[in-house]
Design an enzyme around this catalytic site. Structure first.
Site, PDB file in Angstrom:
ATOM      1  N   LYS A   9       0.836  -1.204   0.000  1.00 24.33           N
ATOM      2  CA  LYS A   9       0.000   0.000   0.000  1.00 24.33           C
ATOM      3  C   LYS A   9       0.873   1.257   0.000  1.00 24.33           C
ATOM      4  CE  LYS A   9      -3.841  -2.387   2.330  1.00 24.33           C
ATOM      5  NZ  LYS A   9      -4.644  -2.462   3.588  1.00 24.33           N
ATOM      6  N   TYR A  49     -12.335  -2.692  -3.233  1.00 21.42           N
ATOM      7  CA  TYR A  49     -12.819  -2.742  -1.850  1.00 21.42           C
ATOM      8  C   TYR A  49     -14.343  -2.657  -1.751  1.00 21.42           C
ATOM      9  CZ  TYR A  49      -8.171  -2.497   0.358  1.00 21.42           C
ATOM     10  OH  TYR A  49      -6.893  -2.772   0.814  1.00 21.42           O
ATOM     11  N   PHE A  57     -14.997   3.035   8.029  1.00 24.83           N
ATOM     12  CA  PHE A  57     -13.643   3.372   7.576  1.00 24.83           C
ATOM     13  C   PHE A  57     -13.543   3.487   6.059  1.00 24.83           C
ATOM     14  CE2 PHE A  57     -13.885  -1.282   8.047  1.00 24.83           C
ATOM     15  CZ  PHE A  57     -13.436  -1.715   6.800  1.00 24.83           C
ATOM     16  N   ASN A 112      -1.688  -0.219   7.348  1.00 24.60           N
ATOM     17  CA  ASN A 112      -1.189  -1.580   7.622  1.00 24.60           C
ATOM     18  C   ASN A 112      -0.373  -2.193   6.473  1.00 24.60           C
ATOM     19  OD1 ASN A 112      -3.327  -2.115   5.946  1.00 24.60           O
ATOM     20  ND2 ASN A 112      -4.383  -3.508   7.336  1.00 24.60           N
ATOM     21  N   HIS A 115      -1.797  -5.418   1.351  1.00 23.06           N
ATOM     22  CA  HIS A 115      -3.036  -6.153   1.101  1.00 23.06           C
ATOM     23  C   HIS A 115      -2.693  -7.532   0.552  1.00 23.06           C
ATOM     24  CE1 HIS A 115      -6.962  -7.297  -0.545  1.00 23.06           C
ATOM     25  NE2 HIS A 115      -6.278  -7.714  -1.600  1.00 23.06           N
ATOM     26  N   GLU A 126      -9.280 -10.320  -7.947  1.00 16.26           N
ATOM     27  CA  GLU A 126      -8.352  -9.193  -7.777  1.00 16.26           C
ATOM     28  C   GLU A 126      -7.224  -9.234  -8.807  1.00 16.26           C
ATOM     29  OE1 GLU A 126      -7.410  -9.487  -3.594  1.00 16.26           O
ATOM     30  OE2 GLU A 126      -9.440  -8.865  -3.014  1.00 16.26           O
TER      31      GLU A 126
HETATM   32  P1  IDP Z   1      -7.567  -7.244   5.430  1.00 20.14           P
HETATM   33  O1  IDP Z   1      -6.790  -6.209   4.644  1.00 20.14           O
HETATM   34  O2  IDP Z   1      -6.734  -7.830   6.537  1.00 20.14           O
HETATM   35  O3  IDP Z   1      -8.224  -8.261   4.555  1.00 20.14           O
HETATM   36  P2  IDP Z   1     -10.218  -6.049   5.762  1.00 20.14           P
HETATM   37  O4  IDP Z   1     -11.096  -6.236   6.935  1.00 20.14           O
HETATM   38  O5  IDP Z   1     -10.612  -6.711   4.476  1.00 20.14           O
HETATM   39  O6  IDP Z   1      -8.733  -6.456   6.190  1.00 20.14           O
HETATM   40  O7  IDP Z   1     -10.105  -4.484   5.526  1.00 20.14           O
HETATM   41  C1  IDP Z   1      -9.504  -3.984   4.344  1.00 20.14           C
HETATM   42  C2  IDP Z   1      -8.632  -2.822   4.722  1.00 20.14           C
HETATM   43  O8  IDP Z   1      -9.426  -1.753   5.204  1.00 20.14           O
HETATM   44  C3  IDP Z   1      -7.620  -3.091   5.833  1.00 20.14           C
HETATM   45  O9  IDP Z   1      -6.448  -3.735   5.389  1.00 20.14           O
HETATM   46  C4  IDP Z   1      -7.346  -1.685   6.322  1.00 20.14           C
HETATM   47  O10 IDP Z   1      -6.463  -0.995   5.440  1.00 20.14           O
HETATM   48  C5  IDP Z   1      -8.726  -1.051   6.202  1.00 20.14           C
HETATM   49  N1  IDP Z   1      -9.476  -1.153   7.466  1.00 20.14           N
HETATM   50  C6  IDP Z   1     -10.191  -2.208   7.907  1.00 20.14           C
HETATM   51  N2  IDP Z   1     -10.737  -1.953   9.110  1.00 20.14           N
HETATM   52  C7  IDP Z   1     -10.353  -0.707   9.432  1.00 20.14           C
HETATM   53  C8  IDP Z   1     -10.592   0.138  10.581  1.00 20.14           C
HETATM   54  O11 IDP Z   1     -11.276  -0.229  11.535  1.00 20.14           O
HETATM   55  N3  IDP Z   1     -10.012   1.368  10.550  1.00 20.14           N
HETATM   56  C9  IDP Z   1      -9.266   1.816   9.500  1.00 20.14           C
HETATM   57  N4  IDP Z   1      -9.017   1.065   8.412  1.00 20.14           N
HETATM   58  C10 IDP Z   1      -9.553  -0.181   8.378  1.00 20.14           C
HETATM   59 MG    MG Z   2      -9.821  -8.128   3.206  1.00 19.77          MG
END
Ligand code: IDP
Ligand code: MG
Length: 149
Positions: A9, A49, A57, A112, A115, A126
């Site tokens: 990212k 997404y 979020f 984080n 992805h 994807e």
């Molecule tokens: P993942 O990336 O581990 O699959 P997902 O739940 O699919 O997690 O969420 C996609 C992305 O959305 C996350 O990697 C993160 O960047 C963002 N995200 C998810 N939950 C939150 C949150 O509570 N606060 C801010 N960003 C979030």
């Molecule tokens: Mg995900």
């Protein structure tokens, strides 16, 4: 052989973690079959997404993921979808185990670093969103015989 979609990212690119992250996948034994540095359009971000539309979020996620270049990749290997998710770690970097990418390099869920597809159907979808078939390379790693029994 199974394939997965992985994307470093904008924060990972800005923090110069591209080389370290790719090195982890290479050393694990996964084969890099596609890679490109690109900036995601709002349309592509929305498609990628779409499962998160309406969540609290969502808007900040759209802003984050389109804020700068990402390194999009396709990796290939045995059980690569779930294995890469293990290497990546939990969504919240503070909960991700040490030794995982998120556990070693990040603090907040909204930053984080990486992805990775969460299932084989997601990876098919994807990969198709980000890569044309001709952008994926078919070749054999020279160490293949030492990676697989
Ligand atoms: P993942 O990336 O581990 O699959 P997902 O739940 O699919 O997690 O969420 C996609 C992305 O959305 C996350 O990697 C993160 O960047 C963002 N995200 C998810 N939950 C939150 C949150 O509570 N606060 C801010 N960003 C979030
Ligand atoms: Mg995900």
């Amino acid at each position: 052989m199974e394939r997965t979609f992985v994307m470093i990212k904008p924060d990972g690119v800005q923090r110069c973690l591209v080389g370290k992250v790719i090195q982890r996948f290479e050393e694990k034994g996964f084969k890099l079959v596609g890679a490109k540095l690109m900036t995601i359009s709002p349309e592509l971000a929305g498609e990628h997404y779409k499962e998160h539309v309406g969540k609290g979020f969502y808007n900040s996620l759209m802003e984050y993921i389109t804020s700068g270049p990402v390194m999009a990749m396709v990796l290939e290997g045995k059980d690569v979808v779930s294995a890469v998710r293990t290497v990546v770690g939990k969504t919240n970097p503070l909960e991700a185990s040490p030794g995982t990418i998120r556990g070693d390099f990040g603090i907040e869920t909204g930053r984080n670093i990486i992805h990775a597809s969460d299932s084989v159907p997601s990876s098919d979808r994807e990969i198709g969103l980000f890569f044309k078939p001709e952008e994926l390379q078919g070749y054999e790693r020279i160490d293949n015989v030492w990676l697989y029994e």
